[in-house]
Design an enzyme around this catalytic site. Structure first.
Site, short mmCIF file in Angstrom:
data_model
loop_
_atom_site.label_atom_id
_atom_site.label_comp_id
_atom_site.label_asym_id
_atom_site.label_seq_id
_atom_site.Cartn_x
_atom_site.Cartn_y
_atom_site.Cartn_z
N ARG A 15 -30.80 -2.64 0.68
CA ARG A 15 -30.19 -1.54 -0.08
C ARG A 15 -31.23 -0.44 -0.33
NH1 ARG A 15 -27.99 -5.01 -5.01
NH2 ARG A 15 -29.91 -6.10 -4.48
N LYS A 75 -34.48 -3.10 -6.26
CA LYS A 75 -35.06 -4.34 -6.77
C LYS A 75 -36.28 -4.05 -7.65
CE LYS A 75 -33.73 -7.89 -5.93
NZ LYS A 75 -32.60 -8.60 -6.58
N TYR A 94 -33.33 -2.35 -11.00
CA TYR A 94 -33.16 -3.70 -11.56
C TYR A 94 -34.55 -4.25 -11.84
CZ TYR A 94 -28.25 -4.00 -10.00
OH TYR A 94 -26.90 -3.82 -9.82
N HIS A 96 -35.01 -7.48 -14.26
CA HIS A 96 -34.89 -8.93 -14.57
C HIS A 96 -36.22 -9.48 -15.06
CE1 HIS A 96 -30.81 -9.13 -13.08
NE2 HIS A 96 -31.19 -8.48 -11.99
N GLU A 118 -29.97 -3.68 -15.38
CA GLU A 118 -29.16 -4.82 -15.85
C GLU A 118 -28.97 -4.87 -17.36
OE1 GLU A 118 -32.14 -5.13 -14.45
OE2 GLU A 118 -33.39 -6.40 -15.73
N SER A 220 -9.17 -23.25 -19.37
CA SER A 220 -10.25 -24.13 -18.95
C SER A 220 -10.47 -25.29 -19.92
CB SER A 220 -11.55 -23.30 -18.84
OG SER A 220 -12.64 -24.12 -18.52
N ILE A 269 -24.70 -19.00 -8.95
CA ILE A 269 -25.97 -19.65 -8.63
C ILE A 269 -27.16 -18.88 -9.21
CG2 ILE A 269 -26.17 -18.54 -6.34
CD1 ILE A 269 -27.25 -22.13 -7.26
N ASP A 270 -27.01 -17.54 -9.36
CA ASP A 270 -28.14 -16.79 -9.92
C ASP A 270 -28.39 -17.15 -11.39
OD1 ASP A 270 -25.84 -15.55 -10.81
OD2 ASP A 270 -26.69 -13.53 -10.73
N VAL A 298 -25.64 -18.65 -2.03
CA VAL A 298 -26.57 -17.54 -1.79
C VAL A 298 -26.71 -16.72 -3.07
CG1 VAL A 298 -26.98 -15.44 -0.46
CG2 VAL A 298 -26.07 -17.48 0.67
N ASN A 300 -28.20 -13.82 -3.56
CA ASN A 300 -28.04 -12.36 -3.46
C ASN A 300 -26.95 -12.03 -2.44
OD1 ASN A 300 -29.59 -13.17 -1.26
ND2 ASN A 300 -30.61 -11.19 -1.09
N1 LIG Z 1 -24.60 -14.78 -6.16
C1 LIG Z 1 -24.62 -13.45 -6.22
O1 LIG Z 1 -25.04 -12.77 -5.30
C2 LIG Z 1 -24.09 -12.76 -7.43
C3 LIG Z 1 -23.77 -11.39 -7.41
C4 LIG Z 1 -23.22 -10.80 -8.55
C5 LIG Z 1 -23.02 -11.57 -9.69
N2 LIG Z 1 -23.36 -12.90 -9.69
C6 LIG Z 1 -23.17 -13.80 -10.83
O2 LIG Z 1 -21.81 -14.21 -10.92
C7 LIG Z 1 -21.61 -14.72 -12.24
C8 LIG Z 1 -20.31 -14.15 -12.80
O3 LIG Z 1 -20.49 -12.76 -13.06
P1 LIG Z 1 -19.29 -11.84 -13.61
O4 LIG Z 1 -19.80 -10.45 -13.60
O5 LIG Z 1 -18.03 -12.17 -12.90
O6 LIG Z 1 -19.18 -12.36 -15.12
P2 LIG Z 1 -18.02 -12.03 -16.17
O7 LIG Z 1 -18.64 -12.11 -17.52
O8 LIG Z 1 -17.27 -10.80 -15.80
O9 LIG Z 1 -17.01 -13.27 -15.99
C9 LIG Z 1 -17.37 -14.58 -16.31
C10 LIG Z 1 -16.13 -15.32 -16.79
O10 LIG Z 1 -16.48 -16.70 -16.96
C11 LIG Z 1 -15.67 -17.19 -18.01
N3 LIG Z 1 -16.20 -18.47 -18.47
C12 LIG Z 1 -17.34 -18.73 -19.15
N4 LIG Z 1 -17.44 -20.07 -19.40
C13 LIG Z 1 -16.34 -20.63 -18.84
C14 LIG Z 1 -15.87 -21.98 -18.76
N5 LIG Z 1 -16.53 -22.99 -19.31
N6 LIG Z 1 -14.71 -22.19 -18.11
C15 LIG Z 1 -14.01 -21.18 -17.54
N7 LIG Z 1 -14.40 -19.90 -17.60
C16 LIG Z 1 -15.56 -19.63 -18.24
C17 LIG Z 1 -15.74 -16.07 -19.04
O11 LIG Z 1 -14.70 -16.19 -20.00
C18 LIG Z 1 -15.60 -14.83 -18.16
O12 LIG Z 1 -14.26 -14.42 -18.04
C19 LIG Z 1 -22.85 -14.32 -13.03
O13 LIG Z 1 -23.73 -15.42 -13.09
C20 LIG Z 1 -23.44 -13.21 -12.19
O14 LIG Z 1 -24.84 -13.04 -12.42
C21 LIG Z 1 -23.90 -13.49 -8.58
#
Ligand SMILES: NC(=O)c1ccc[n+]([C@@H]2O[C@H](COP(=O)([O-])OP(=O)(O)OC[C@H]3O[C@@H](n4cnc5c(N)ncnc54)[C@H](O)[C@@H]3O)[C@@H](O)[C@H]2O)c1
Length: 372
Positions: A15, A75, A94, A96, A118, A220, A269-270, A298, A300
């Site tokens: 990026r 980054k 970013y 972190h 962030e 949930s 996973i992050d 993954v 990122n």
């Molecule tokens: N892997 C990647 O490349 C990547 C990229 C972007 C974001 N992420 C990660 O994805 C994750 C989600 O991000 P987001 O922006 O969607 O968050 P968000 O806050 O918009 O949504 C998270 C949801 O999880 C729900 N939740 C929490 N605990 C729960 C449980 N026990 N049971 C059911 N639901 C539950 C919350 O109520 C909320 O609605 C974060 O960890 C973020 O850092 C990862």
């Protein structure tokens, strides 16, 4: 203001901090832009496009860091970049910092004013500069999950949308926030049978209003998750408890109840992942198998679609970049409490409470810095 855009040097980062369109906007506001040669190439943006937008192309990162009053990146700066930062310079990217003591110490030592994407907030209580990457990861999840379900990729050989006479795949999404809702949009579009699980009734109501009968919403609990996990062909982990490690909703015992060849895409996973068996993987080697279940973890995901991610990130950051450039960082932060929340380090002081707490460092509020 002189604004500099270096080429990202972190491994596999494609990026770029500003697109040529963003450059045009900033130049329109009277600013000067210098871009390191090749900075946009990973996102399909050539030097010629930056020149056409009005930027000056320079040969080295050294020139960017020595000339620019504000550096706009993607980054966190690596050690070699941190050594180039100086007092009076603004860094917008970013960061972190909470899990990264070395970087925190280097930014303190640099004397620069470091504003982290962030921790910028919004009036709605969200994190607007993280949202676009969650949108990308969410929309990518069914796509990578569908691929992993293919036989050659180790999956159970199920087509997400089924065909006439053969049922569609069962997709279970844990967490219906930004990434979960975006995953649902694509999975529904691909014809899957989609269920979203969340612990927030408000989130479930919003999803129900948005998707209607095209999707199932489930509250949930341990019991509902245990039931759904058994039926899932593709399970997408999209939960977040802000500031905390992801809850381990899929235990090893629960994993054993899943179908052979089922797939887990653990977006969370992050934050450690929401399955006990999740461990971070890379785009080069994205999946592994535990108890017959394919794991894609993954950390990122947006990097796979760098061009889309660059444009999505720019759409979110540009208004803040313009404010910082037009008003100067002090006035921009005075005028906008949400941008103020982005200030992490200023002239050797840590101005973000969770970062100071994480590293047992002294904390000075952004407000007190701005009062001087
Ligand atoms: N892997 C990647 O490349 C990547 C990229 C972007 C974001 N992420 C990660 O994805 C994750 C989600 O991000 P987001 O922006 O969607 O968050 P968000 O806050 O918009 O949504 C998270 C949801 O999880 C729900 N939740 C929490 N605990 C729960 C449980 N026990 N049971 C059911 N639901 C539950 C919350 O109520 C909320 O609605 C974060 O960890 C973020 O850092 C990862």
């Amino acid at each position: 203001m002189r604004i500099g855009v270096p080429k990202e040097i972190k491994n596999n980062e494609f990026r770029v901090g500003l697109t040529p369109n963003s450059v045009v906007e900033l130049i329109h506001h009277g600013h000067e832009l210098c871009v390191e040669t090749g900075a946009g190439v990973g996102s399909g943006l050539s030097d010629a496009e930056y020149v056409a937008a009005g930027a000056k192309i320079v040969a080295t990162a050294d020139e960017i860091f020595s000339e620019a009053e504000m550096i706009v990146k993607v980054k966190e700066p690596l050690a070699v970049e941190r050594r180039k930062l100086r007092r009076g310079q603004v860094l917008f990217t970013y960061l972190h910092l909470a899990p990264d003591l070395d970087q925190t110490q280097d930014l303190i030592a640099s004397g620069a004013t470091c504003i982290a994407y962030e921790t910028v907030t919004s009036a709605q209580g969200g994190l607007p500069l993280l949202t676009p990457m969650s949108e990308v990861a969410g929309r990518l999840a069914p796509q990578v999950g569908a691929h992993a379900l293919e036989k050659a990729a180790g999956g159970r050989g199920v087509l997400l949308g089924g065909v006439p006479g053969v049922p569609a795949a069962e997709v279970v999404i844990l967490g219906g926030g930004v990434s979960g809702a975006n995953a649902a949009t694509i999975a529904i579009g691909m014809g899957a049978n989609v269920t979203v699980v969340d612990r927030s009734s408000e989130v479930l109501k919003r999803l129900d209003a948005q998707f209607g009968a095209a999707m199932h919403t489930v509250y949930s609990t341990r019991a509902t998750i245990a039931d759904l996990v058994k039926r899932a062909d593709l399970l997408i982990g999209a939960v977040l408890v802000p500031g905390a490690a992801a809850p381990k909703l899929i235990t090893r015992d629960l994993l054993k109840t899943m179908k052979q060849g089922a797939v887990i895409v653990d977006i969370a996973i992050d934050q450690g992942g929401c399955c006990e068996t999740s461990r971070a993987t890379t785009h080069a080697d994205p999946t592994y198998v535990v108890d017959g279940v394919v794991h894609y973890c993954v950390a990122n995901m947006p990097g796979a679609v760098a061009r889309t991610s660059t444009f999505a990130l720019n759409n979110a950051t540009l208004p803040f970049t313009i404010a910082l450039a037009n008003k100067g960082w002090r006035q921009a932060l005075r005028d906008d409490p949400h941008l103020r929340n982005g200030l992490n380090v200023h002239e050797g002081k840590v101005t973000c409470a969770p970062v100071a707490e994480a590293h047992k460092l002294a904390y000075v509020s952004a407000e007190s810095v701005l009062a001087n």
